[in-house]
Scaffold this motif. Structure first.
Motif, mmCIF file in Angstrom:
data_model
loop_
_atom_site.group_PDB
_atom_site.id
_atom_site.type_symbol
_atom_site.label_atom_id
_atom_site.label_comp_id
_atom_site.label_asym_id
_atom_site.label_seq_id
_atom_site.Cartn_x
_atom_site.Cartn_y
_atom_site.Cartn_z
ATOM 1 N N LEU A 65 0.827 -1.204 0.000
ATOM 2 C CA LEU A 65 0.000 0.000 0.000
ATOM 3 C C LEU A 65 0.863 1.256 0.000
ATOM 4 N N ARG A 66 1.999 1.182 0.692
ATOM 5 C CA ARG A 66 2.905 2.338 0.658
ATOM 6 C C ARG A 66 3.462 2.525 -0.754
ATOM 7 N N ALA A 67 3.753 1.422 -1.434
ATOM 8 C CA ALA A 67 4.239 1.525 -2.813
ATOM 9 C C ALA A 67 3.170 2.147 -3.712
ATOM 10 N N LEU A 68 1.909 1.760 -3.509
ATOM 11 C CA LEU A 68 0.825 2.350 -4.271
ATOM 12 C C LEU A 68 0.704 3.843 -3.975
ATOM 13 N N ALA A 69 0.835 4.196 -2.707
ATOM 14 C CA ALA A 69 0.761 5.603 -2.329
ATOM 15 C C ALA A 69 1.891 6.397 -2.962
ATOM 16 N N ASP A 70 3.069 5.800 -3.037
ATOM 17 C CA ASP A 70 4.206 6.476 -3.675
ATOM 18 C C ASP A 70 3.926 6.714 -5.155
ATOM 19 N N GLU A 71 3.249 5.746 -5.795
ATOM 20 C CA GLU A 71 2.902 5.920 -7.207
ATOM 21 C C GLU A 71 1.934 7.093 -7.379
ATOM 22 N N ASP A 110 -5.270 4.443 -6.660
ATOM 23 C CA ASP A 110 -5.580 5.548 -5.753
ATOM 24 C C ASP A 110 -6.709 5.166 -4.808
ATOM 25 N N ARG A 111 -7.787 4.594 -5.356
ATOM 26 C CA ARG A 111 -8.930 4.222 -4.525
ATOM 27 C C ARG A 111 -8.589 3.072 -3.585
ATOM 28 N N ALA A 112 -7.688 2.174 -3.992
ATOM 29 C CA ALA A 112 -7.282 1.072 -3.118
ATOM 30 C C ALA A 112 -6.602 1.615 -1.871
ATOM 31 N N VAL A 113 -5.759 2.624 -2.037
ATOM 32 C CA VAL A 113 -5.081 3.234 -0.893
ATOM 33 C C VAL A 113 -6.095 3.887 0.030
ATOM 34 N N VAL A 114 -7.022 4.655 -0.547
ATOM 35 C CA VAL A 114 -8.002 5.374 0.268
ATOM 36 C C VAL A 114 -8.927 4.400 0.998
ATOM 37 N N THR A 115 -9.377 3.361 0.306
ATOM 38 C CA THR A 115 -10.275 2.387 0.923
ATOM 39 C C THR A 115 -9.592 1.681 2.088
ATOM 40 N N ALA A 116 -8.352 1.268 1.894
ATOM 41 C CA ALA A 116 -7.625 0.591 2.965
ATOM 42 C C ALA A 116 -7.418 1.510 4.153
ATOM 43 N N LYS A 125 -2.650 8.363 7.508
ATOM 44 C CA LYS A 125 -1.721 9.478 7.307
ATOM 45 C C LYS A 125 -1.290 9.558 5.850
ATOM 46 N N LEU A 126 -1.071 8.395 5.221
ATOM 47 C CA LEU A 126 -0.702 8.371 3.805
ATOM 48 C C LEU A 126 -1.828 8.932 2.939
ATOM 49 N N ALA A 127 -3.055 8.485 3.203
ATOM 50 C CA ALA A 127 -4.188 8.938 2.400
ATOM 51 C C ALA A 127 -4.419 10.432 2.585
ATOM 52 N N ARG A 128 -4.306 10.909 3.824
ATOM 53 C CA ARG A 128 -4.486 12.340 4.084
ATOM 54 C C ARG A 128 -3.417 13.157 3.382
ATOM 55 N N HIS A 129 -2.216 12.629 3.351
ATOM 56 C CA HIS A 129 -1.116 13.345 2.700
ATOM 57 C C HIS A 129 -1.428 13.618 1.235
ATOM 58 N N LEU A 130 -2.023 12.648 0.562
ATOM 59 C CA LEU A 130 -2.341 12.820 -0.846
ATOM 60 C C LEU A 130 -3.373 13.932 -1.039
ATOM 61 N N SER A 131 -4.396 13.965 -0.187
ATOM 62 C CA SER A 131 -5.407 15.012 -0.274
ATOM 63 C C SER A 131 -4.820 16.370 0.085
#
Length: 199
Positions: A65-71, A110-116, A125-131
């Protein structure tokens, strides 16, 4: 030398392959749907290799999930550059959203990260960072309130694409953004913005 042999001699390459496989599977079946066996098969490694690098499935899932967030983060950096070059008008933002929605795999990631993140506090924290990054891109032009409203709308556009299996019309996206953002601010009050004038 075959790819499997090369990975066996390069532990870090094997670890990256396992993470990449897990990330792909999360996009396809969801974070809760993956297993060590599925990941090993996708990465073309022995089953024991997944537990060699990741003690638990939770550890593997978090790395993927961190790798997905990095993408997603990398794609957002492209948005930042585009806005700096082309300006942050509703038309430009609508163009960038539409272009981004054309990449179905990216939207799913993107949605996989947010859903998880909804179910896993470690990932919030990762999902909030993107927003927060998106708000930061728009805040200098429109102020924090309107930038935040635009971010919430864009998030909704992403969800709509996944739920309805169809992409919203670009003209509609621009119209809504224009109503949300109004005109760029000429005078700002820290932390607040005036409501945009009615069109």
């Amino acid at each position: 030398m075959g790819e499997t042999t090369r990975r066996r001699r390069d532990p870090e390459a094997r670890r990256r392959a396992i993470i990449a496989a897990a990330a792909e599977l999360i996009v396809e079946v969801g974070a809760d749907g993956i297993t060590h066996r599925m990941v090993a098969a996708r990465a073309n490694v022995p089953l024991g290799a997944t537990t060699q690098y990741f003690d638990t499935l939770d550890h593997l899932r978090a790395a993927a999930l961190r790798a997905l967030a990095d993408e997603v983060d990398a794609r957002l950096d492209g948005v930042r550059i585009a806005l700096a070059q082309r300006g942050a008008s509703p038309a430009v933002i609508a163009d960038l959203i539409t272009e981004g929605l054309d990449d179905a795999d990216a939207v799913k990631a993107d949605r996989a990260v947010v859903t998880a993140a909804i179910h896993d506090p470690r990932l919030r924290k990762l999902a909030r960072h993107l927003s927060e990054q998106l708000v930061a891109f728009l805040e200098p032009t429109y102020g924090v309130d309107r930038a935040t409203a635009a971010m919430i709308f864009i998030d909704g556009v992403m969800w709509s694409t996944q739920i309805r299996d169809t992409t919203l019309d670009r003209a509609f996206i621009e119209t809504v953004l224009t109503r949300i953002l109004g005109m760029p601010e000429t005078e700002t009050t820290p932390g607040r913005t005036a409501a945009p004038s009615a069109p």
